[in-house]
Write an enzyme that holds these catalytic residues in place. Structure first.
Site, PDB file in Angstrom:
ATOM      1  N   ASP A   1      15.616  14.813  35.346  1.00 27.66           N
ATOM      2  CA  ASP A   1      16.197  14.862  33.999  1.00 27.66           C
ATOM      3  C   ASP A   1      17.636  15.351  34.138  1.00 27.66           C
ATOM      4  OD1 ASP A   1      16.783  15.235  31.285  1.00 27.66           O
ATOM      5  OD2 ASP A   1      14.891  16.236  30.834  1.00 27.66           O
TER       6      ASP A   1
ATOM      7  N   ASP B   1      21.921  12.583  28.151  1.00 21.97           N
ATOM      8  CA  ASP B   1      20.613  13.147  28.491  1.00 21.97           C
ATOM      9  C   ASP B   1      19.655  11.992  28.743  1.00 21.97           C
ATOM     10  OD1 ASP B   1      18.414  14.783  28.787  1.00 21.97           O
ATOM     11  OD2 ASP B   1      18.374  15.489  26.715  1.00 21.97           O
TER      12      ASP B   1
ATOM     13  N   HIS C   1      15.271  14.878  20.551  1.00 17.19           N
ATOM     14  CA  HIS C   1      16.156  15.786  19.817  1.00 17.19           C
ATOM     15  C   HIS C   1      17.458  15.103  19.469  1.00 17.19           C
ATOM     16  CE1 HIS C   1      18.074  16.144  23.797  1.00 17.19           C
ATOM     17  NE2 HIS C   1      16.837  16.121  24.242  1.00 17.19           N
TER      18      HIS C   1
ATOM     19  N   HIS D   1      20.327  20.288  21.959  1.00 16.66           N
ATOM     20  CA  HIS D   1      19.060  20.233  21.219  1.00 16.66           C
ATOM     21  C   HIS D   1      19.314  20.515  19.746  1.00 16.66           C
ATOM     22  CE1 HIS D   1      17.494  20.193  25.302  1.00 16.66           C
ATOM     23  NE2 HIS D   1      16.518  19.511  24.771  1.00 16.66           N
TER      24      HIS D   1
ATOM     25  N   GLU E   1      12.097  11.329  24.101  1.00 14.95           N
ATOM     26  CA  GLU E   1      11.738  12.034  25.338  1.00 14.95           C
ATOM     27  C   GLU E   1      10.252  12.372  25.428  1.00 14.95           C
ATOM     28  OE1 GLU E   1      13.523  15.888  27.747  1.00 14.95           O
ATOM     29  OE2 GLU E   1      14.111  15.600  25.692  1.00 14.95           O
TER      30      GLU E   1
ATOM     31  N   GLU F   1      12.941   9.341  29.411  1.00 12.74           N
ATOM     32  CA  GLU F   1      13.872   9.688  28.331  1.00 12.74           C
ATOM     33  C   GLU F   1      15.076   8.770  28.316  1.00 12.74           C
ATOM     34  OE1 GLU F   1      15.730  13.556  28.685  1.00 12.74           O
ATOM     35  OE2 GLU F   1      16.337  13.554  26.576  1.00 12.74           O
TER      36      GLU F   1
HETATM   37 CO    CO Z   1      16.438  15.626  26.334  1.00 11.38          CO
END
Ligand code: CO
Length: 307
Positions: A93, A104, A164, A172, A197, A292
């Site tokens: 990640d 992300d 998020h 986040h 995610e 994700e």
């Molecule tokens: Co994330």
């Protein structure tokens, strides 16, 4: 608490949002290609975090390499000797940052185990979630699509982890995208950047818990501290790590030993200068896979930024 009214569009250059998304994907592919049996985790982290810096980005957060029952937030410690082993299920990640714009994305690598169906469940959950995303859709609806994709394969979604909103210097932010139908009727808005995610597990537990190991922190701001090592760490954080989360190992220039490093960080945490992000785990023996992507919410659909 989530603030669903904040939008990223209009405030920022959408071209930069796309660049950061694309480079986050590139860095993730590089990390993925390095995850092999016998390779040291710290060598993967050094390589991909270095790749960002060579290209004018910084890490949005330290490279996460969480293995087997660890769902998230393992990053190598100072002088970490840990290597990938046969059968490991590795969640990678990672994301790039530039001028406060954050990327992300995540992928799971199966090192010879029997977890391809679990990985497939997480990937299908992303696809199912993404297919529902558009302006006006309720986040509970996105969660239902994710949950159905995971349970269809006979697995369970992790309920206390989720997607998020992503805003400037805030990974986040705003909206929480559940990995199950939590009935939340908060709606997505055009121009929002969000991460989808899902985490899928083969175990019975649907909630991760914090382990007592913590390698990732973020810095709130300066506080009075006594010990020289805590002051040295604080001054380093103040100069270089004011915005995004950092890894303890990134402070090797100010704390030469693990003892110094963690006693300094502990003092800073107790004094209120730090947020902690402990490793999030399921019970030993459970496996967890994650996938994700980051997307831009549009009027009638969404576009994937991490590609
Ligand atoms: Co994330």
């Amino acid at each position: 608490m989530p603030d669903e009214d904040v939008e990223i569009s209009g405030e920022v250059d959408i071209g930069l949002v796309k660049d950061v998304g694309a480079f986050s994907f590139k860095a993730l592919q590089k990390a993925k290609s390095m995850v092999k049996v016998g390779i040291r985790l710290i060598d993967v982290a050094d390589a991909v975090e270095g790749l960002l810096k060579e290209n004018g980005y910084t890490p949005a957060f330290p490279l996460n390499l969480s293995v087997n029952n660890e769902a998230a937030h393992y990053t190598p410690t100072l002088n970490d000797e840990k290597v990938f082993r046969e059968g490991d299920l590795v969640k990678v990640d990672f994301g790039a940052a530039k001028d406060g714009i954050l990327g992300d994305n995540a992928v799971t690598v199966d090192l010879g185990g029997n977890n391809s169906a679990l990985i497939q469940a997480a990937e299908e959950a992303v696809a199912a979630g993404v297919a529902t995303v558009k302006a006006g859709v309720e986040v509970g609806r996105v969660g239902r699509a994710i949950e159905e994709a995971i349970t269809r394969r006979g697995f369970r979604p992790i309920k206390n982890l989720g997607g998020h909103g992503v805003e400037v210097h805030d990974l986040h932010a705003s909206v929480f995208i559940p990995n199950y139908d939590n009935k939340d009727d908060t709606t997505l808005e055009e121009g929002q950047v969000i991460a989808i995610e899902p985490f899928a597990t083969d175990g019975k537990r649907e909630l991760v818990v914090e382990s007592d190991i913590c390698e990732i922190f973020s810095f709130y701001g300066e506080v009075p501290v006594r010990h020289p090592i805590a002051r040295k760490i604080q001054s380093e954080l103040s100069s270089n790590y004011k915005s995004e989360p950092f890894a303890a190992r990134w402070l090797s220039n100010v704390a030469a030993t693990r003892f110094e490093l963690y006693s300094g960080l502990t003092e800073l945490y107790r004094a209120g200068a730090l947020e902690r992000y402990p490793i999030l785990v399921l019970p030993e023996g459970s496996m967890v896979a994650q996938h994700e992507v980051e997307v831009l919410v549009e009027k009638d659909s969404c576009s994937v930024l991490t590609k």
